[in-house]
Design a protein around this motif. Structure first.
Motif, PDB file in Angstrom:
ATOM      1  N   ALA A  35       0.865  -1.167   0.000  1.00  0.00           N
ATOM      2  CA  ALA A  35       0.000   0.000   0.000  1.00  0.00           C
ATOM      3  C   ALA A  35       0.899   1.214   0.000  1.00  0.00           C
ATOM      4  N   SER A  36       0.457   2.313  -0.562  1.00  0.00           N
ATOM      5  CA  SER A  36       1.300   3.489  -0.580  1.00  0.00           C
ATOM      6  C   SER A  36       1.268   4.168   0.782  1.00  0.00           C
ATOM      7  N   CYS A  37       2.360   4.860   1.090  1.00  0.00           N
ATOM      8  CA  CYS A  37       2.442   5.579   2.364  1.00  0.00           C
ATOM      9  C   CYS A  37       1.538   6.804   2.319  1.00  0.00           C
ATOM     10  N   ALA A  38       1.026   7.164   3.468  1.00  0.00           N
ATOM     11  CA  ALA A  38       0.173   8.348   3.561  1.00  0.00           C
ATOM     12  C   ALA A  38       1.006   9.593   3.289  1.00  0.00           C
ATOM     13  N   ALA A  39       0.517  10.452   2.435  1.00  0.00           N
ATOM     14  CA  ALA A  39       1.212  11.704   2.146  1.00  0.00           C
ATOM     15  C   ALA A  39       0.912  12.699   3.251  1.00  0.00           C
ATOM     16  N   GLN A  56      -0.456  27.977  13.930  1.00  0.00           N
ATOM     17  CA  GLN A  56      -0.682  26.715  14.626  1.00  0.00           C
ATOM     18  C   GLN A  56      -0.907  25.655  13.555  1.00  0.00           C
ATOM     19  N   LEU A  57      -0.142  24.549  13.637  1.00  0.00           N
ATOM     20  CA  LEU A  57      -0.261  23.535  12.599  1.00  0.00           C
ATOM     21  C   LEU A  57      -0.041  22.138  13.150  1.00  0.00           C
ATOM     22  N   SER A  58      -0.435  21.170  12.331  1.00  0.00           N
ATOM     23  CA  SER A  58      -0.225  19.764  12.642  1.00  0.00           C
ATOM     24  C   SER A  58      -0.002  19.025  11.324  1.00  0.00           C
ATOM     25  N   VAL A  59       0.983  18.117  11.311  1.00  0.00           N
ATOM     26  CA  VAL A  59       1.282  17.298  10.142  1.00  0.00           C
ATOM     27  C   VAL A  59       1.541  15.879  10.622  1.00  0.00           C
ATOM     28  N   GLU A  60       0.771  14.926  10.112  1.00  0.00           N
ATOM     29  CA  GLU A  60       0.984  13.519  10.440  1.00  0.00           C
ATOM     30  C   GLU A  60       1.836  12.858   9.368  1.00  0.00           C
ATOM     31  N   TRP A  61       2.447  11.739   9.714  1.00  0.00           N
ATOM     32  CA  TRP A  61       3.242  10.890   8.832  1.00  0.00           C
ATOM     33  C   TRP A  61       4.521  11.559   8.352  1.00  0.00           C
ATOM     34  N   MET A  62       5.186  12.278   9.268  1.00  0.00           N
ATOM     35  CA  MET A  62       6.521  12.811   8.972  1.00  0.00           C
ATOM     36  C   MET A  62       7.522  11.708   9.308  1.00  0.00           C
ATOM     37  N   THR A  63       7.671  10.756   8.381  1.00  0.00           N
ATOM     38  CA  THR A  63       8.507   9.585   8.611  1.00  0.00           C
ATOM     39  C   THR A  63       9.843   9.694   7.877  1.00  0.00           C
ATOM     40  N   GLN A  64      10.821   8.949   8.372  1.00  0.00           N
ATOM     41  CA  GLN A  64      12.157   8.930   7.782  1.00  0.00           C
ATOM     42  C   GLN A  64      12.143   8.260   6.408  1.00  0.00           C
ATOM     43  N   THR A  65      11.465   7.118   6.320  1.00  0.00           N
ATOM     44  CA  THR A  65      11.353   6.403   5.047  1.00  0.00           C
ATOM     45  C   THR A  65       9.947   5.825   4.928  1.00  0.00           C
ATOM     46  N   CYS A  66       9.516   5.599   3.697  1.00  0.00           N
ATOM     47  CA  CYS A  66       8.220   4.988   3.442  1.00  0.00           C
ATOM     48  C   CYS A  66       8.360   3.487   3.622  1.00  0.00           C
ATOM     49  N   GLU A  67       7.754   2.937   4.645  1.00  0.00           N
ATOM     50  CA  GLU A  67       7.821   1.501   4.939  1.00  0.00           C
ATOM     51  C   GLU A  67       6.462   0.875   4.669  1.00  0.00           C
ATOM     52  N   ASP A  68       6.082   0.820   3.393  1.00  0.00           N
ATOM     53  CA  ASP A  68       4.759   0.314   3.033  1.00  0.00           C
ATOM     54  C   ASP A  68       4.739  -1.174   2.708  1.00  0.00           C
ATOM     55  N   THR A  69       5.862  -1.861   2.881  1.00  0.00           N
ATOM     56  CA  THR A  69       5.890  -3.288   2.578  1.00  0.00           C
ATOM     57  C   THR A  69       6.219  -4.126   3.798  1.00  0.00           C
ATOM     58  N   ALA A  75      10.227   7.962  12.858  1.00  0.00           N
ATOM     59  CA  ALA A  75       9.972   9.394  12.738  1.00  0.00           C
ATOM     60  C   ALA A  75      11.106  10.068  11.974  1.00  0.00           C
ATOM     61  N   ALA A  76      10.768  11.094  11.192  1.00  0.00           N
ATOM     62  CA  ALA A  76      11.755  11.849  10.421  1.00  0.00           C
ATOM     63  C   ALA A  76      12.705  12.578  11.363  1.00  0.00           C
ATOM     64  N   GLU A  77      13.887  12.841  10.852  1.00  0.00           N
ATOM     65  CA  GLU A  77      14.879  13.603  11.601  1.00  0.00           C
ATOM     66  C   GLU A  77      15.083  14.943  10.912  1.00  0.00           C
ATOM     67  N   ASP A  78      15.623  15.901  11.632  1.00  0.00           N
ATOM     68  CA  ASP A  78      15.922  17.217  11.069  1.00  0.00           C
ATOM     69  C   ASP A  78      14.714  17.869  10.412  1.00  0.00           C
ATOM     70  N   GLY A 130      16.543  10.739   5.034  1.00  0.00           N
ATOM     71  CA  GLY A 130      15.721   9.652   4.501  1.00  0.00           C
ATOM     72  C   GLY A 130      15.046  10.025   3.203  1.00  0.00           C
ATOM     73  N   ASP A 131      13.731   9.860   3.165  1.00  0.00           N
ATOM     74  CA  ASP A 131      12.953  10.161   1.955  1.00  0.00           C
ATOM     75  C   ASP A 131      12.686  11.654   1.780  1.00  0.00           C
ATOM     76  N   GLU A 132      13.229  12.476   2.670  1.00  0.00           N
ATOM     77  CA  GLU A 132      13.020  13.929   2.629  1.00  0.00           C
ATOM     78  C   GLU A 132      11.537  14.259   2.560  1.00  0.00           C
TER      79      GLU A 132
END
Length: 145
Positions: A35-39, A56-69, A75-78, A130-132
């Motif tokens: 399945a594709s990763c959530a954008a 004021q903001l919120s962003v979900e799925w700030m991940t280091q890499t897309c692990e859809d398999t 969690a993303a770094e930097d 990661g996946d930037e």
């Protein structure tokens, strides 16, 4: 002479080949359809987008890499929250939050500088590793009263 039975067998063979091709695209014969990763998308809260105000903001799925398999998301770094003025082209870093929780969520309230250019701008939340991973939203900076 081709019979109805021959046409049925040929059609069934074509469907079987198409089915195998689709299975290969979905993760192969071993299963595990991917399945594709959530954008990530920026959700704005109550914000006063003016010089000296806040966003004021919120962003979900700030991940280091897309692990859809089947891998484990990290969690993303930097991560940086920045505002880019369309008129002036200036980029201002508003903060460097760390994603938290099972959805690697970046959230918070960030102060806007007093000398911020008025007009259209782009709010950007991005990671450089990661996946930037990134998300952007168009915003307008209005003059302070």
């Amino acid at each position: 002479m081709e019979t109805t039975w021959h046409r049925a067998v040929a059609a069934l063979g074509g469907l079987l080949v198409a089915g195998l091709a689709l299975t290969a695209c979905a993760g192969g014969a071993t299963g595990g359809a991917s399945a594709s990763c959530a954008a990530p998308t920026i959700e704005l809260g109550d914000s006063l987008l003016e010089p000296g105000g806040e966003v004021q903001l919120s962003v979900e799925w700030m991940t280091q890499t897309c692990e859809d398999t089947g891998g484990t998301n990290r969690a993303a770094e930097d991560v940086t929250v920045s505002l880019v003025s369309i008129a002036g082209g200036e980029s201002v870093v508003l903060g460097r939050p760390e994603p938290t929780g099972p959805r690697s969520t970046v959230s918070g309230t960030f102060d806007l500088p007093d000398d911020l250019a008025v007009g259209p701008a782009t709010l950007r939340v991005a990671s450089t590793g990661g996946d930037e991973t990134s998300a952007e939203a168009p915003v307008t900076i209005t003059p302070a009263p």
